[in-house]
Design a protein around this motif. Structure first.
Motif, PDB file in Angstrom:
ATOM      1  N   MET A   1       0.845  -1.202   0.000  1.00  0.00           N
ATOM      2  CA  MET A   1       0.000   0.000   0.000  1.00  0.00           C
ATOM      3  C   MET A   1       0.876   1.247   0.000  1.00  0.00           C
ATOM      4  O   MET A   1       1.840   1.342   0.753  1.00  0.00           O
ATOM      5  CB  MET A   1      -0.906   0.008   1.237  1.00  0.00           C
ATOM      6  N   SER A   2       0.561   2.174  -0.903  1.00  0.00           N
ATOM      7  CA  SER A   2       1.367   3.387  -1.015  1.00  0.00           C
ATOM      8  C   SER A   2       1.178   4.260   0.209  1.00  0.00           C
ATOM      9  O   SER A   2       0.074   4.394   0.753  1.00  0.00           O
ATOM     10  CB  SER A   2       0.963   4.171  -2.260  1.00  0.00           C
ATOM     11  N   SER A   3       2.271   4.839   0.674  1.00  0.00           N
ATOM     12  CA  SER A   3       2.174   5.818   1.755  1.00  0.00           C
ATOM     13  C   SER A   3       1.465   7.067   1.236  1.00  0.00           C
ATOM     14  O   SER A   3       1.219   7.213   0.041  1.00  0.00           O
ATOM     15  CB  SER A   3       3.558   6.159   2.287  1.00  0.00           C
ATOM     16  N   TRP A   4       1.147   7.979   2.155  1.00  0.00           N
ATOM     17  CA  TRP A   4       0.333   9.125   1.779  1.00  0.00           C
ATOM     18  C   TRP A   4       0.887  10.413   2.368  1.00  0.00           C
ATOM     19  O   TRP A   4       1.704  10.404   3.288  1.00  0.00           O
ATOM     20  CB  TRP A   4      -1.118   8.932   2.228  1.00  0.00           C
ATOM     21  N   VAL A   5       0.399  11.514   1.815  1.00  0.00           N
ATOM     22  CA  VAL A   5       0.707  12.849   2.315  1.00  0.00           C
ATOM     23  C   VAL A   5      -0.610  13.572   2.548  1.00  0.00           C
ATOM     24  O   VAL A   5      -1.489  13.564   1.680  1.00  0.00           O
ATOM     25  CB  VAL A   5       1.580  13.652   1.327  1.00  0.00           C
ATOM     26  N   ARG A   6      -0.754  14.178   3.721  1.00  0.00           N
ATOM     27  CA  ARG A   6      -1.938  14.969   4.041  1.00  0.00           C
ATOM     28  C   ARG A   6      -1.509  16.417   4.231  1.00  0.00           C
ATOM     29  O   ARG A   6      -0.564  16.692   4.983  1.00  0.00           O
ATOM     30  CB  ARG A   6      -2.619  14.454   5.319  1.00  0.00           C
ATOM     31  N   ILE A   7      -2.175  17.332   3.556  1.00  0.00           N
ATOM     32  CA  ILE A   7      -1.934  18.757   3.750  1.00  0.00           C
ATOM     33  C   ILE A   7      -3.278  19.403   4.036  1.00  0.00           C
ATOM     34  O   ILE A   7      -4.162  19.427   3.176  1.00  0.00           O
ATOM     35  CB  ILE A   7      -1.261  19.405   2.525  1.00  0.00           C
ATOM     36  N   GLY A   8      -3.439  19.870   5.268  1.00  0.00           N
ATOM     37  CA  GLY A   8      -4.744  20.360   5.677  1.00  0.00           C
ATOM     38  C   GLY A   8      -5.728  19.211   5.661  1.00  0.00           C
ATOM     39  O   GLY A   8      -5.508  18.176   6.301  1.00  0.00           O
ATOM     40  N   ASP A   9      -6.799  19.344   4.898  1.00  0.00           N
ATOM     41  CA  ASP A   9      -7.818  18.292   4.810  1.00  0.00           C
ATOM     42  C   ASP A   9      -7.727  17.500   3.507  1.00  0.00           C
ATOM     43  O   ASP A   9      -8.614  16.700   3.216  1.00  0.00           O
ATOM     44  CB  ASP A   9      -9.214  18.918   4.945  1.00  0.00           C
ATOM     45  N   ARG A  10      -6.673  17.714   2.742  1.00  0.00           N
ATOM     46  CA  ARG A  10      -6.514  17.022   1.469  1.00  0.00           C
ATOM     47  C   ARG A  10      -5.468  15.916   1.601  1.00  0.00           C
ATOM     48  O   ARG A  10      -4.486  16.071   2.325  1.00  0.00           O
ATOM     49  CB  ARG A  10      -6.087  18.001   0.376  1.00  0.00           C
ATOM     50  N   VAL A  11      -5.650  14.818   0.886  1.00  0.00           N
ATOM     51  CA  VAL A  11      -4.744  13.672   0.958  1.00  0.00           C
ATOM     52  C   VAL A  11      -4.422  13.182  -0.457  1.00  0.00           C
ATOM     53  O   VAL A  11      -5.292  13.124  -1.327  1.00  0.00           O
ATOM     54  CB  VAL A  11      -5.365  12.505   1.764  1.00  0.00           C
ATOM     55  N   LYS A  12      -3.153  12.850  -0.670  1.00  0.00           N
ATOM     56  CA  LYS A  12      -2.718  12.185  -1.907  1.00  0.00           C
ATOM     57  C   LYS A  12      -1.810  11.035  -1.521  1.00  0.00           C
ATOM     58  O   LYS A  12      -1.099  11.092  -0.515  1.00  0.00           O
ATOM     59  CB  LYS A  12      -1.938  13.151  -2.817  1.00  0.00           C
ATOM     60  N   THR A  13      -1.793   9.996  -2.350  1.00  0.00           N
ATOM     61  CA  THR A  13      -0.847   8.906  -2.121  1.00  0.00           C
ATOM     62  C   THR A  13       0.509   9.299  -2.694  1.00  0.00           C
ATOM     63  O   THR A  13       0.611  10.160  -3.591  1.00  0.00           O
ATOM     64  CB  THR A  13      -1.303   7.603  -2.782  1.00  0.00           C
ATOM     65  N   LYS A  14       1.538   8.651  -2.183  1.00  0.00           N
ATOM     66  CA  LYS A  14       2.884   8.890  -2.714  1.00  0.00           C
ATOM     67  C   LYS A  14       2.939   8.521  -4.189  1.00  0.00           C
ATOM     68  O   LYS A  14       3.598   9.196  -4.986  1.00  0.00           O
ATOM     69  CB  LYS A  14       3.909   8.080  -1.927  1.00  0.00           C
ATOM     70  N   ALA A  15       2.237   7.453  -4.575  1.00  0.00           N
ATOM     71  CA  ALA A  15       2.235   7.040  -5.981  1.00  0.00           C
ATOM     72  C   ALA A  15       1.664   8.136  -6.875  1.00  0.00           C
ATOM     73  O   ALA A  15       2.195   8.420  -7.963  1.00  0.00           O
ATOM     74  CB  ALA A  15       1.439   5.747  -6.148  1.00  0.00           C
ATOM     75  N   GLU A  16       0.575   8.776  -6.424  1.00  0.00           N
ATOM     76  CA  GLU A  16      -0.024   9.869  -7.195  1.00  0.00           C
ATOM     77  C   GLU A  16       0.956  11.044  -7.312  1.00  0.00           C
ATOM     78  O   GLU A  16       1.115  11.626  -8.403  1.00  0.00           O
ATOM     79  CB  GLU A  16      -1.302  10.359  -6.521  1.00  0.00           C
ATOM     80  N   MET A  17       1.602  11.385  -6.217  1.00  0.00           N
ATOM     81  CA  MET A  17       2.522  12.520  -6.229  1.00  0.00           C
ATOM     82  C   MET A  17       3.740  12.227  -7.084  1.00  0.00           C
ATOM     83  O   MET A  17       4.234  13.100  -7.821  1.00  0.00           O
ATOM     84  CB  MET A  17       2.917  12.879  -4.801  1.00  0.00           C
ATOM     85  N   ASP A  18       4.257  11.011  -7.001  1.00  0.00           N
ATOM     86  CA  ASP A  18       5.418  10.650  -7.815  1.00  0.00           C
ATOM     87  C   ASP A  18       5.086  10.741  -9.302  1.00  0.00           C
ATOM     88  O   ASP A  18       5.909  11.212 -10.104  1.00  0.00           O
ATOM     89  CB  ASP A  18       5.887   9.234  -7.473  1.00  0.00           C
TER      90      ASP A  18
END
Length: 515
Positions: free
Chosen positions: A1-18
């Protein structure tokens, strides 16, 4: 499972960001960005900040995170000095400094997201990408993801904000594989990951400070690249930080002493409302911490608070646990493995234990650096193979380092050296003082005299003579502020740290001395 990043109330997976960073890397390449070039990022804490920065590394380019509090002229200097080919910037910030951006820089503008608009009182219209400008989202969509292999990332080129002259860009050589491994091992040790080696996916790191600063920037991307989960706050708010730790089971956090002060100022019932038991490692760095403040935090959070000391130039070089600090109050720790830390006099000689002098440091297997476009400044900082940090301090008999203050902050009162950090620490013990800043101002007789700006706690009534009387039992007479100013608020950075320069400037204007 990909790790994630949360900024405020928004979340993205590391895979999406990469994947988005890889698109941006191909986009940068179309603009001529390659190994050794520079991409500047002038943004608040946001996904776009991280993606734009990661993309620069995939090109082998340096990323320069610019302090978005900079004036247009200060921003122009950094962009010109760094030789930035591309600038990625939030829309409302572009409206502030766009006129100062050199014509040679390709500009990509990201919409200021709703979560940041509320935090910074940005209107909806100001948050939109201006007509005719390249829009970050549309621009990204026009490129397929770049494919590996990727060159070695040289990392961030941080501009250190000195007290005199222009800031200096710390440009480091791309690491060799051996250096990269050594840096990762050091990060795991200092970052409290040695017990999490097989479960990094369970780590949740909280970054409540601005990502343009050296420490939040470095720790954020180090944990990200190791596969940990990251929470980046849009800005530091004391109670929100507690709520975030409790609701998202934060395991690691990076804080600065000013945050401790503001956390401890919360009412007892507010502090007791949140379950902080998930927190195993709270790193603090960035400035001396008044001993009574740190003791208060250890009493509250338990022995999870660690401290490390270093600089943008040399990284972390000392470290201490809560237990070590309680046994040596005021220390910033002992030398880390593979690190040299020496206290020298003005002639470059090592000083005996207990004597204050210039702190010089170095690390084995750490990439060499220079100050971009200014080899003279780099040579001036060298002490043999070591580097002067700009701090003054001493070692005790057990090998623990203590800071006396910044050499550049030193007040010279009639030929006597005074370090503001000591006075600030004592002022914070005065009943009714919420925060303070101490610095030197011109004096016809003594050259400089001690000035203190004090922010009283809510409802507190303070007067100059009462403050001085309180200090007299703990400070020598010449260290007691000759001038005291009270202010309901003090100018601050996103971390809560006081913008001391803004307080000092009016006193030194027209004197012929830069600060």
């Amino acid at each position: 499972m990909s790790s994630w990043v949360r900024i405020g109330d928004r979340v993205k997976t590391k895979a999406e960001m990469d994947a988005r960073a890889q698109r941006a890397a191909r986009g940068y390449a179309s603009l001529g960005v390659g190994c050794g070039d520079v991409v500047a990022v002038y943004m608040r804490n946001d996904f776009a900040f991280m993606e734009a920065s990661l993309a620069a590394g995939l090109c082998g380019a340096y990323v320069v995170p610019v302090n978005w509090h900079d004036t247009p002229e200060e921003a122009r200097y950094v962009l010109e000095n760094s030789g930035a080919k591309v600038l990625v910037i939030h829309a409302d910030l572009w409206r502030n400094i766009g006129h100062a951006v050199p014509a040679s820089v390709a500009v990509i503008v990201a919409e200021t997201p709703p979560g940041l608009r509320g935090s910074y009182r940005v209107g909806d219209e100001a948050a939109k990408v201006p007509a005719g400008m390249t829009d970050w989202e549309s621009w990204l969509a026009g490129f397929a993801p770049a494919a590996p292999p990727f060159p070695t990332s040289p990392g961030s080129m941080i501009y250190t904000s000195g007290t005199t002259g222009h800031p200096k860009g710390v440009r480091r050589q791309p690491p060799t594989p051996e250096q990269a491994l050594a840096s990762q091992q050091m990060m795991r040790l200092v970052g409290g990951l040695t017990d999490w080696a097989d479960r990094l996916g369970d780590v949740v790191l909280l970054i409540p400070g601005p990502a343009y600063h050296s420490s939040p920037n470095g720790w954020m991307f180090s944990f990200y690249n190791m596969g940990a989960n990251i929470i980046v706050e849009p800005r530091f708010e004391p109670e929100r930080m507690l709520a975030t730790i409790a609701s998202h089971r934060v395991t690691h956090a990076l804080v600065v002493p000013t945050m401790f002060v503001r956390l401890l100022a919360l009412p007892a019932e507010t502090r007791s409302r949140y379950d902080l038991s998930s927190l195993t490692f709270a790193m603090h760095v960035g400035a001396p911490c008044p001993p009574h403040v740190k003791r208060g935090m250890i009493d509250w959070w338990g022995p999870v608070i660690t401290e490390h000391y270093g600089s943008t130039e040399v990284g972390a070089v000392t470290f201490c646990t809560s237990d070590e600090w309680l046994a040596h109050p005021g220390t910033v720790g002992q030398r880390l493995p593979g690190c040299a830390v020496v206290v020298m006099d003005e002639e470059g000689r090592e000083l005996p234990l207990g004597q204050s002098g210039e702190i010089v440091c170095g690390r084995d297997l750490y990439p060499e650096f220079t100050y971009h476009d200014d080899p003279g400044k780099r040579a001036k900082s060298a002490r043999g193979h070591l580097v002067a940090t700009g701090d003054v301090g001493f070692f005790d008999a057990d090998g623990f380092l203590y800071l006396s203050g910044r050499a550049s902050d030193m007040i010279i009162f009639g030929g006597t050296n005074i370090y503001p950090a000591e006075i600030e620490s004592e002022l914070m013990k005065v009943q009714g003082v919420a925060d303070c800043a101490v610095f030197g101002i011109p004096d016809d007789e003594f050259g400089e005299k001690v000035c203190a700006f004090i922010q009283p706690a809510a409802g507190a009534v303070l007067d100059e003579e009462a403050v001085r009387a309180d200090l007299k039992s703990r400070l020598a007479g010449y260290k007691i502020p000759r001038r005291i100013e009270f202010a309901s608020t003090l100018p601050r950075e996103d971390t809560g740290k006081i913008f001391k320069r803004k307080l000092k400037e009016p006193f030194w204007q027209g004197t012929g001395r830069s600060i």
